[in-house]
Design a protein around this motif. Structure first.
Motif, PDB file in Angstrom:
ATOM      1  N   LEU A   1     -33.433  10.667 -51.698  1.00  0.00           N
ATOM      2  CA  LEU A   1     -32.374  10.062 -52.499  1.00  0.00           C
ATOM      3  C   LEU A   1     -31.274   9.504 -51.599  1.00  0.00           C
ATOM      4  O   LEU A   1     -30.792   8.380 -51.804  1.00  0.00           O
ATOM      5  N   TYR A   2     -30.894  10.271 -50.607  1.00  0.00           N
ATOM      6  CA  TYR A   2     -29.874   9.839 -49.649  1.00  0.00           C
ATOM      7  C   TYR A   2     -30.307   8.549 -48.950  1.00  0.00           C
ATOM      8  O   TYR A   2     -29.538   7.590 -48.853  1.00  0.00           O
TER       9      TYR A   2
ATOM     10  N   THR B   1     -29.743   2.780 -48.155  1.00  0.00           N
ATOM     11  CA  THR B   1     -30.309   1.452 -47.969  1.00  0.00           C
ATOM     12  C   THR B   1     -29.817   0.465 -49.019  1.00  0.00           C
ATOM     13  O   THR B   1     -29.802  -0.732 -48.783  1.00  0.00           O
ATOM     14  N   LYS B   2     -29.383   0.976 -50.164  1.00  0.00           N
ATOM     15  CA  LYS B   2     -28.839   0.116 -51.226  1.00  0.00           C
ATOM     16  C   LYS B   2     -27.320   0.014 -51.136  1.00  0.00           C
ATOM     17  O   LYS B   2     -26.678  -0.547 -52.006  1.00  0.00           O
ATOM     18  N   SER B   3     -26.747   0.572 -50.079  1.00  0.00           N
ATOM     19  CA  SER B   3     -25.299   0.537 -49.817  1.00  0.00           C
ATOM     20  C   SER B   3     -24.469   1.253 -50.885  1.00  0.00           C
ATOM     21  O   SER B   3     -23.312   0.918 -51.123  1.00  0.00           O
ATOM     22  N   TYR B   4     -25.061   2.243 -51.544  1.00  0.00           N
ATOM     23  CA  TYR B   4     -24.287   3.083 -52.452  1.00  0.00           C
ATOM     24  C   TYR B   4     -23.541   4.151 -51.668  1.00  0.00           C
ATOM     25  O   TYR B   4     -22.564   4.712 -52.131  1.00  0.00           O
ATOM     26  N   ILE B   5     -24.032   4.441 -50.449  1.00  0.00           N
ATOM     27  CA  ILE B   5     -23.419   5.415 -49.554  1.00  0.00           C
ATOM     28  C   ILE B   5     -23.190   4.737 -48.215  1.00  0.00           C
ATOM     29  O   ILE B   5     -24.088   4.105 -47.673  1.00  0.00           O
TER      30      ILE B   5
END
Length: 47
Positions: free
Chosen positions: A34-35, A40-44
């Motif tokens: 999940l991390y 990779t989707k720039s949510y973090i």
């Protein structure tokens, strides 16, 4: 119009609680996956 904002805020808090509860049940491997996906989707951003 303020009614819509309150409703949106309530729904946001509700979704956060559901997500937190679900994440607490994940294994380490599932959390790592999940991390990675969220990173990779720039949510973090770890900057």
């Amino acid at each position: 119009m303020a009614h819509f904002g309150q409703s949106d805020d309530f729904r946001r808090e509700e979704l956060i609680r559901i997500i937190e509860h679900s994440v607490e049940k994940l294994t380490l491997q599932e959390l790592e996956a999940l991390y990675y996906d969220m990173t990779t989707k720039s949510y973090i951003n770890d900057n």
